[in-house]
Scaffold this motif. Structure first.
Motif, PDB file in Angstrom:
ATOM      1  N   ARG A   1      40.757  44.438  40.560  1.00 43.62           N
ATOM      2  CA  ARG A   1      40.622  44.084  39.143  1.00 43.62           C
ATOM      3  C   ARG A   1      41.393  45.065  38.264  1.00 43.62           C
ATOM      4  O   ARG A   1      41.221  45.066  37.039  1.00 43.62           O
ATOM      5  CB  ARG A   1      39.141  44.055  38.745  1.00 43.62           C
ATOM      6  CG  ARG A   1      38.348  42.955  39.451  1.00 43.62           C
ATOM      7  CD  ARG A   1      36.859  43.062  39.148  1.00 43.62           C
ATOM      8  NE  ARG A   1      36.101  42.051  39.856  1.00 43.62           N
ATOM      9  CZ  ARG A   1      35.695  40.890  39.335  1.00 43.62           C
ATOM     10  NH1 ARG A   1      36.000  40.612  38.073  1.00 43.62           N
ATOM     11  NH2 ARG A   1      35.005  40.024  40.044  1.00 43.62           N
TER      12      ARG A   1
ATOM     13  N   VAL B   1      45.135  35.242  36.616  1.00 44.26           N
ATOM     14  CA  VAL B   1      44.308  35.349  35.410  1.00 44.26           C
ATOM     15  C   VAL B   1      43.541  34.042  35.292  1.00 44.26           C
ATOM     16  O   VAL B   1      44.144  32.956  35.243  1.00 44.26           O
ATOM     17  CB  VAL B   1      45.156  35.598  34.151  1.00 44.26           C
ATOM     18  CG1 VAL B   1      44.256  35.695  32.919  1.00 44.26           C
ATOM     19  CG2 VAL B   1      45.984  36.868  34.311  1.00 44.26           C
TER      20      VAL B   1
ATOM     21  N   ASN C   1      39.598  32.262  33.921  1.00 44.68           N
ATOM     22  CA  ASN C   1      38.276  32.340  33.285  1.00 44.68           C
ATOM     23  C   ASN C   1      38.038  33.683  32.600  1.00 44.68           C
ATOM     24  O   ASN C   1      36.945  34.251  32.681  1.00 44.68           O
ATOM     25  CB  ASN C   1      37.167  32.084  34.316  1.00 44.68           C
ATOM     26  CG  ASN C   1      36.977  30.590  34.573  1.00 44.68           C
ATOM     27  OD1 ASN C   1      37.596  29.756  33.924  1.00 44.68           O
ATOM     28  ND2 ASN C   1      36.129  30.271  35.538  1.00 44.68           N
TER      29      ASN C   1
ATOM     30  N   ASN D   1      39.198  36.567  33.334  1.00 42.89           N
ATOM     31  CA  ASN D   1      39.291  37.729  34.232  1.00 42.89           C
ATOM     32  C   ASN D   1      40.660  37.773  34.887  1.00 42.89           C
ATOM     33  O   ASN D   1      41.316  36.737  35.047  1.00 42.89           O
ATOM     34  CB  ASN D   1      38.209  37.668  35.317  1.00 42.89           C
ATOM     35  CG  ASN D   1      36.812  37.758  34.743  1.00 42.89           C
ATOM     36  OD1 ASN D   1      36.479  38.711  34.047  1.00 42.89           O
ATOM     37  ND2 ASN D   1      35.975  36.760  35.025  1.00 42.89           N
TER      38      ASN D   1
ATOM     39  N   TYR E   1      42.831  39.269  38.301  1.00 43.96           N
ATOM     40  CA  TYR E   1      42.693  39.746  39.672  1.00 43.96           C
ATOM     41  C   TYR E   1      44.084  39.908  40.276  1.00 43.96           C
ATOM     42  O   TYR E   1      45.028  39.217  39.896  1.00 43.96           O
ATOM     43  CB  TYR E   1      41.921  38.743  40.543  1.00 43.96           C
ATOM     44  CG  TYR E   1      40.640  38.224  39.966  1.00 43.96           C
ATOM     45  CD1 TYR E   1      39.426  38.843  40.240  1.00 43.96           C
ATOM     46  CD2 TYR E   1      40.632  37.087  39.148  1.00 43.96           C
ATOM     47  CE1 TYR E   1      38.233  38.346  39.730  1.00 43.96           C
ATOM     48  CE2 TYR E   1      39.445  36.590  38.625  1.00 43.96           C
ATOM     49  CZ  TYR E   1      38.257  37.218  38.918  1.00 43.96           C
ATOM     50  OH  TYR E   1      37.083  36.732  38.402  1.00 43.96           O
TER      51      TYR E   1
END
Length: 323
Positions: A42, A53, A55, A57, A59
C-alpha cells in the motif's frame, strides 16, 4: 508482452487464474502468462506494472511491492488471503498487461479449498472501474468455474489409467491420486516451500550479521536457480542442510506415498514451483517422478483451456454456463 492475433476491438477474453500462496498466475487468451509474486503493498509508487487504484485505495501487486523496500502483505501470510485478496491480485496481474479500455474476463479459477468457492465468487464476480498502471479500465469478471488446486495441470492431457500427482507449492504440498481420470484421494500437507525458506532465514543469521534472512530475497534467488542471497552472501551450505531437513520432516511422507503408488502401477507426476528448487528436481527424477513441462504455470494453462472449452460448449449449445 505481445498480443497474438487479437482484434483491437475485442473485449471478451477467456482466462485462467491461479491465485497461489507464492505466485499469482494469470493467463489471458492471446497474451503471455503473467506470473508475479503474491505480494500487495500500500506504499506510494509510480504507475508501475501492477499498480492498482480501486475504491479509493491504491495497491501495488507483484515484484514492485517487494521493491518498495517496505512492508507488504503476502498471500502466504494467511490461509484466507487466497480468497480475500483475489480481486486485488487479479487486477494487479491485469495491470502487467498492455492497457485496454475494456476487459470482460471469463475465468476458470483454482482454489486450495473448494468449500470456499461461494466466498471466492462473491469477491471476484462483478463490474469494476480500476486504474491499472495509471490508466482507467472497465473490468467485468465472470467466473465460469472454480476447480481444486492443480486440476488445471491435468486438463486436456492424456492421463494414464492410474496416476498420482504431487504438487510442490509455496504454502502447501498436495498429494492426489486418480483412477481412470477420476480423483480418489486429495490430501494437503501444510508444508510448502515457505517452510523451507523460513528455516533458511533462521539458519543463515551467522552469514547475515546475526540478522534473520529476508524471506523474499531468499525466495528470489532460489527461483532464479542459485543460492547467491546477495553480492556478498552465498547460502549454499545453509540451503543444502535445510533442504535435507525440510524433506525429512515434511515431504518424505507424501513422496513415499507417491513411490508406493508407483509400486502399485501408478505413474507419478510432479508439478508446482518446488519442483524447480536447486537440486530437488534431480532428486525427484531419480525417484521416478515425471516433472511436467513448465510445472509452475501448467495449472494456469489448463485453467485457460477449461475456460475456452466451457465458453465453446455453451455457445454451441446455447445453454447457460453454471459454476
Amino acid at each position: 508482452m505481445t498480443e497474438k492475433n487479437i482484434h483491437a476491438n475485442q473485449k471478451i477474453f477467456c482466462a485462467g487464474f491461479d491465485n497461489g500462496y507464492g505466485s499469482v498466475k494469470l493467463l489471458v487468451d492471446g497474451f503471455d502468462v503473467i506470473r508475479i509474486p503474491s505480494y500487495i503493498s500500500r506504499e506510494d509508487m509510480e504507475d508501475v506494472p501492477g499498480r492498482v487504484v480501486f475504491n479509493g485505495n491504491a495497491y501495488t501487486v507483484g515484484e514492485s511491492a517487494f521493491r518498495t523496500g517496505y512492508y507488504f502483505e503476502r498471500n502466504t501470510d494467511s490461509n484466507i488471503n487466497k480468497v480475500n485478496n483475489a480481486l486485488i491480485t487479479l487486477l494487479g496481474a491485469l495491470a502487467h498487461l498492455p492497457h485496454r479500455k475494456v476487459w470482460h474476463l471469463k475465468l476458470v479459477v483454482s482454489l486450495h479449498d473448494v468449500a470456499l468457492t461461494d466466498d471466492l465468487l462473491r469477491v471476484l464476480n462483478g463490474e469494476y472501474q480500476p486504474i491499472l498502471a495509471g490508466k482507467l479500465s472497465d473490468v467485468r469478471v465472470e467466473v465460469l468455474k472454480v476447480v481444486p488446486e492443480g486440476m488445471g495441470a491435468l486438463f486436456s492431457r492424456k492421463l494414464p489409467k492410474k496416476l498420482t500427482v504431487v504438487d510442490f507449492g509455496n504454502g502447501t504440498t498436495l498429494y492426489s491420486r486418480y483412477n481412470q481420470g477420476k480423483r480418489e484421494v486429495h490430501t494437503p500437507y501444510a508444508a510448502g516451500v515457505e517452510v523451507l525458506i523460513a528455516e533458511i532465514a533462521k539458519k543463515m543469521k551467522y552469514l547475515n550479521g546475526g540478522k534473520l534472512g529476508d524471506l523474499s530475497k531468499i525466495r528470489f534467488c532460489l527461483e532464479m536457480g542459485h543460492t547467491k542471497y546477495s553480492r556478498d552472501i552465498d547460502i549454499k551450505d545453509v540451503y543444502t542442510t535445510c533442504l535435507k531437513e525440510w524433506y525429512e520432516s515434511y515431504l518424505k511422507k507424501p513422496v513415499n506415498l507417491a513411490l508406493d503408488a508407483k509400486h502399485q502401477g501408478d505413474e507419478i507426476w510432479a508439478i508446482g514451483g518446488g519442483c524447480l528448487l536447486p537440486g530437488f528436481k534431480k532428486l525427484l527424477v531419480q525417484n521416478g517422478f515425471e516433472i511436467l513441462d513448465n510445472p509452475v504455470e501448467a495449472n494456469s494453462c489448463g485453467l485457460l483451456q477449461m475456460a475456452k472449452t466451457i465458453v465453446s460448449s455453451s455457445s454451441s449449445s446455447g445453454a447457460n454456463v453454471g459454476v
